[in-house]
Design a protein around this motif. Sequence first.
Motif, PDB file in Angstrom:
ATOM      1  N   VAL A  37      45.897  37.651  28.265  1.00 37.94           N
ATOM      2  CA  VAL A  37      45.232  38.837  28.791  1.00 37.94           C
ATOM      3  C   VAL A  37      45.093  38.700  30.303  1.00 37.94           C
ATOM      4  O   VAL A  37      44.502  37.733  30.797  1.00 37.94           O
ATOM      5  N   ASN A  38      45.659  39.676  30.994  1.00 38.17           N
ATOM      6  CA  ASN A  38      45.508  39.733  32.447  1.00 38.17           C
ATOM      7  C   ASN A  38      44.229  40.528  32.730  1.00 38.17           C
ATOM      8  O   ASN A  38      44.107  41.681  32.304  1.00 38.17           O
ATOM      9  N   LEU A  39      43.282  39.881  33.416  1.00 38.10           N
ATOM     10  CA  LEU A  39      41.964  40.493  33.594  1.00 38.10           C
ATOM     11  C   LEU A  39      41.764  40.964  35.031  1.00 38.10           C
ATOM     12  O   LEU A  39      42.108  40.254  35.970  1.00 38.10           O
ATOM     13  N   ALA A  40      41.163  42.132  35.148  1.00 37.92           N
ATOM     14  CA  ALA A  40      40.797  42.630  36.473  1.00 37.92           C
ATOM     15  C   ALA A  40      39.341  42.278  36.733  1.00 37.92           C
ATOM     16  O   ALA A  40      38.522  42.266  35.819  1.00 37.92           O
TER      17      ALA A  40
ATOM     18  N   LYS B   6      50.736  34.606  40.153  1.00 36.76           N
ATOM     19  CA  LYS B   6      51.005  35.274  41.430  1.00 36.76           C
ATOM     20  C   LYS B   6      51.255  36.745  41.214  1.00 36.76           C
ATOM     21  O   LYS B   6      52.045  37.138  40.375  1.00 36.76           O
ATOM     22  N   GLY B   7      50.539  37.567  41.937  1.00 35.75           N
ATOM     23  CA  GLY B   7      50.742  39.008  41.840  1.00 35.75           C
ATOM     24  C   GLY B   7      49.998  39.643  40.674  1.00 35.75           C
ATOM     25  O   GLY B   7      49.932  40.857  40.551  1.00 35.75           O
ATOM     26  N   PHE B   8      49.429  38.831  39.798  1.00 34.22           N
ATOM     27  CA  PHE B   8      48.701  39.380  38.642  1.00 34.22           C
ATOM     28  C   PHE B   8      47.222  39.033  38.656  1.00 34.22           C
ATOM     29  O   PHE B   8      46.399  39.747  38.141  1.00 34.22           O
ATOM     30  N   GLY B   9      46.931  37.878  39.237  1.00 32.42           N
ATOM     31  CA  GLY B   9      45.539  37.442  39.212  1.00 32.42           C
ATOM     32  C   GLY B   9      45.266  36.606  37.988  1.00 32.42           C
ATOM     33  O   GLY B   9      46.125  35.859  37.522  1.00 32.42           O
ATOM     34  N   THR B  10      44.056  36.786  37.436  1.00 34.63           N
ATOM     35  CA  THR B  10      43.594  35.893  36.386  1.00 34.63           C
ATOM     36  C   THR B  10      44.187  36.261  35.015  1.00 34.63           C
ATOM     37  O   THR B  10      44.156  37.415  34.605  1.00 34.63           O
TER      38      THR B  10
ATOM     39  N   GLU C 110      38.046  30.850  38.838  1.00 37.16           N
ATOM     40  CA  GLU C 110      37.023  29.788  38.804  1.00 37.16           C
ATOM     41  C   GLU C 110      35.880  30.139  37.856  1.00 37.16           C
ATOM     42  O   GLU C 110      35.145  29.263  37.408  1.00 37.16           O
ATOM     43  N   LYS C 111      35.721  31.435  37.570  1.00 35.56           N
ATOM     44  CA  LYS C 111      34.602  31.861  36.726  1.00 35.56           C
ATOM     45  C   LYS C 111      34.895  31.659  35.232  1.00 35.56           C
ATOM     46  O   LYS C 111      34.029  31.856  34.393  1.00 35.56           O
TER      47      LYS C 111
ATOM     48  N   PRO D 223      30.003  33.205  27.229  1.00 36.65           N
ATOM     49  CA  PRO D 223      29.071  33.652  28.236  1.00 36.65           C
ATOM     50  C   PRO D 223      29.827  33.731  29.552  1.00 36.65           C
ATOM     51  O   PRO D 223      30.850  33.096  29.620  1.00 36.65           O
ATOM     52  N   PRO D 224      29.503  34.479  30.492  1.00 33.39           N
ATOM     53  CA  PRO D 224      28.201  34.977  30.915  1.00 33.39           C
ATOM     54  C   PRO D 224      27.944  36.437  30.575  1.00 33.39           C
ATOM     55  O   PRO D 224      27.111  37.044  31.211  1.00 33.39           O
ATOM     56  N   GLN D 225      28.573  36.984  29.567  1.00 32.28           N
ATOM     57  CA  GLN D 225      28.326  38.376  29.171  1.00 32.28           C
ATOM     58  C   GLN D 225      28.617  39.351  30.314  1.00 32.28           C
ATOM     59  O   GLN D 225      27.752  40.088  30.775  1.00 32.28           O
ATOM     60  N   GLN D 226      29.868  39.341  30.747  1.00 29.47           N
ATOM     61  CA  GLN D 226      30.280  40.159  31.884  1.00 29.47           C
ATOM     62  C   GLN D 226      31.385  41.112  31.438  1.00 29.47           C
ATOM     63  O   GLN D 226      32.326  40.709  30.755  1.00 29.47           O
ATOM     64  N   ARG D 227      31.238  42.389  31.823  1.00 32.06           N
ATOM     65  CA  ARG D 227      32.258  43.377  31.433  1.00 32.06           C
ATOM     66  C   ARG D 227      33.471  43.282  32.361  1.00 32.06           C
ATOM     67  O   ARG D 227      33.318  43.239  33.570  1.00 32.06           O
ATOM     68  N   LEU D 228      34.647  43.299  31.737  1.00 33.47           N
ATOM     69  CA  LEU D 228      35.889  43.203  32.503  1.00 33.47           C
ATOM     70  C   LEU D 228      36.892  44.197  31.952  1.00 33.47           C
ATOM     71  O   LEU D 228      36.770  44.656  30.820  1.00 33.47           O
ATOM     72  N   ARG D 229      37.893  44.503  32.769  1.00 30.73           N
ATOM     73  CA  ARG D 229      38.925  45.435  32.329  1.00 30.73           C
ATOM     74  C   ARG D 229      40.221  44.666  32.068  1.00 30.73           C
ATOM     75  O   ARG D 229      40.588  43.765  32.819  1.00 30.73           O
ATOM     76  N   VAL D 230      40.877  45.049  30.960  1.00 29.86           N
ATOM     77  CA  VAL D 230      42.170  44.446  30.636  1.00 29.86           C
ATOM     78  C   VAL D 230      43.230  45.143  31.475  1.00 29.86           C
ATOM     79  O   VAL D 230      43.423  46.356  31.371  1.00 29.86           O
TER      80      VAL D 230
END
Length: 636
Positions: free
Chosen positions: A247-250, A194-198, A255-256, A219-226
Motif C-alpha cells: 500500500v502506497n500511503l499519502a 522513489k517518486g512514490f513515498g511511503t 519514520e512514523k 497505533p497511533p490511530q491516524q487517518r491516511l489515504r491510500v
Amino acid sequence: MTQSMKHVIVGTAGHIDHGKSTLVEALTGTNPDRLEEEKRRGITIDLGFAFLDLDGVRLGFVDVPGHERFVRNMLAGVGGIDLVLLVVAGDESIKPQTREHFDICRLLEIPRGLVAITKADLVEPDVLGLVRLEVEEFVRGSFLEGAPIIGVSGRTGAGLDQLKGELLRVALEARAKDSSRYFRLPIDRAFAMKGFGTVVTGTLVSGSVRPEEEVELFPPQQRLRVRGLHSGGKAVERAEAGQRTAVNLAGVELEKIERGMALVAPGRFQPTERLDAGVTLLPSARTLKNRARTHFHQGTAERIAEVVLLGETQLAPGQSCFAQLRLDHPVLVLPGDRFILRQFSPVITIGGGVVLDSLAPRHRAGSPTVVKHLETLERGSREDILAALATAEPRGLDLSRIVARTGWLESEVRESAAKLAQAGRLRILSEQPLVAASAEAMTNLTNKLRETIEAFHKTNPLLPGISKEELRGRAAASARPELFQAALHDLAASKQVTVAGDIVQRAGREIALLPEEAGAKEQIEKEFERAGLTVPHLAEVLAKLPVETKRAQKLLQILLREKVLVKVSDDLVFHRRAIEQLHELLSRYKRERGERLPIPAFKELTGITRKYAIPLLEFLDRERVTRRVGDERVIL
Ligand SMILES: Nc1nc2c(ncn2[C@@H]2O[C@H](COP(=O)(O)OP(=O)(O)OP(=O)(O)O)[C@@H](O)[C@H]2O)c(=O)[nH]1
Ligand SMILES: [Mg+2]
C-alpha cells in the motif's frame, strides 16, 4: 490474473538451513532472500516473499528464517498464513526449530499444510524413508496428521511437480479469507520508494481496499489515504483478503511506520493495552506463574505482556486457562485473533492463545463471574456473547463500541440485538445510533431510580419532587442518557412515578409546599373568605403575597383545584362559602318574593356592583341556578 482468482498464503517453517528458501525459489523462480546480508551469509534473516500461480489459485509465499535468533521475524510472517509448508531436511530430520515452528503453527491453529523433505538428492532412499517415518510420528495427533509428505530436491528439481500438485490440492481446500469483513492489514514491512513515498506491505487478513480510500494506522490511530496498491508485483485497483498487498500511503513519513502497526478500516476500532484471552501452555514449557512477564506476538506486532491468570494461581505445562494480558504498548487486536507467548528470558516459545475480549475491563481478583463470562465469549453464539457484553456493561452499549470490541459487521450486531430484544434479554434504547442495555441493567436502574426518588421525598417532604438532573446525577451518573430516559419512561408508564416538566415524584404523592408557600396560600384563602361576595381584585391579592407571581399563580391553581375558590370569570374568583351564601340568599328570595329576579334586585340582594353582577349571573345561568328570561332571571 483475474480478481476471482483464489488467494492463498503459504508460509514456510522449519529449522535453519533445511532448504526453505531454496525450495521457495525452486517453486516460484524468485529468491525470497532479498537482503544483502542474507545473500552474503546464506541464511534468511527476515521475511521473504514470492508468488506462484497454479490453476486458478495464486499462492503467496511467506518465507521465514529458521535461525533461533530470528523466531520473532518468523512470527511476524506466520500470523497471516493459510497453510504451512513444513520443511525438514532429509539429512538432518527433525531439529529444535522444526519443533518450535511446528508448535507455533499448532498454537496459531493454522488449519492445514504439508511437509517437504528436502535435500532428497543428498540421502539414500532408505534414509529418506526413515525421515518420513519420523515426520509421521512427529505430526501424529496434529493438524498435519495424514498430510502429504513429499521428498524433494531444490537442487535437482526432483519431486517438485508432485509438491506443486499437493500444494494446489491443499490450497483448494483452504478456506479463503473473508473479503466482506472490515479491512485489516498487519504491516510487516515499510519502505520508501522513489517518486512514490511511503509503502507498507503485509498479508491482507480481512476485508478489501481500493486506491483513494481512507484507512487508519494503528497505533497511533491516524487517518491516511491510500495512494496506490500493488499485489504480486503489479498495480491493482483492489486488494482483497488473502493477498500479499503493498500500500502506497499519502500523508505519512516512513519514520512514523514500523512493523507491528496495522492498517484498518477507519473509525471502527480502538487500540488496547488490556485484553482477555484463553491461554495454553506448551507441554515443554515451565509452569507459568501468575503475573509472569512474557513476549506477546500477534499479527506482526510484538509487545511485553504481563499474564494475569484468571481463576488459577499458576498454569501447568500443557494446560489452558483464562488470563488477562496487560501490554506495555497498545496493539490492535480483535476477538478470535490468535497469538504466541514467549518466555521473557531466555526467549523461547512457551504457549499461545486466542483473544476473547480486546477491550477488557479490569477484573476484581477472584471474581467468580469472570470465568463464566469468558467461557461465554469463547464458546457462545453471537447472541450469547452480545448478551454477556451487555450484562457486563450496566451503563449501556452502543453499536460502535460493540463493533470495536468484536469486529462484527454492523448488520450482524443489529441482527443479534434484534433477536435478543425479541427474547426479552436486551432492550434496544435507540436504533440510530443503536444503543442497547441488558434487561438486567434496565431493572437495576429502574429500582435504583425508585429508591432514589423515595429517599428524596423522605429528606425533602416539602418539595414536590426531585429534578431530572439531580435524579440522574444521584442514580445514573455513569449510565448512557438513553438508558436513564428509558428507565424513567418505564416508571412513568407503569404509573410508579409522575413526571411533570422537570420534576419527578412518586405517583400519587401530595404536593408539599414550602412554609412561605403554605402561608401565602392561607393568605389568599382568608382574604376571599373575609370578602364574601364583595370580592377583591384577584391581581391585587396575588401581588400582595410574599412569593413571586409564578408561584402565586400556582397557589391559586391549587386552591381552585381543591375547590376552596370558585372561578366565575377570568379575573373574578369567589370563596366557596360566598357562593354557598349566594345560593341561600337566592332560595330565600324565591321563597319570599317569587322566582323572578331583575338585575337591580340581584344587586340589592347581594350588595355587589354591576361590574361583578353580570358575570356572576352568567355563572349562575351556567350552573343552572338561574335562567335568563329577557332582562330578568328566573330562579330555578
Ligand atoms: N543438495 C541440496 N542442497 C540444498 C537443497 N536445498 C537447500 N540446499 C542448500 O542448503 C543450504 C541452505 O538452504 P536455504 O534454502 O538457505 O535454507 P533455509 O531453510 O532457507 O535456511 P534459513 O532461511 O536460514 O533458515 C544452501 O546452501 C542450499 O543450497 C537441496 O534440496 N539439495
Ligand atoms: Mg531461508
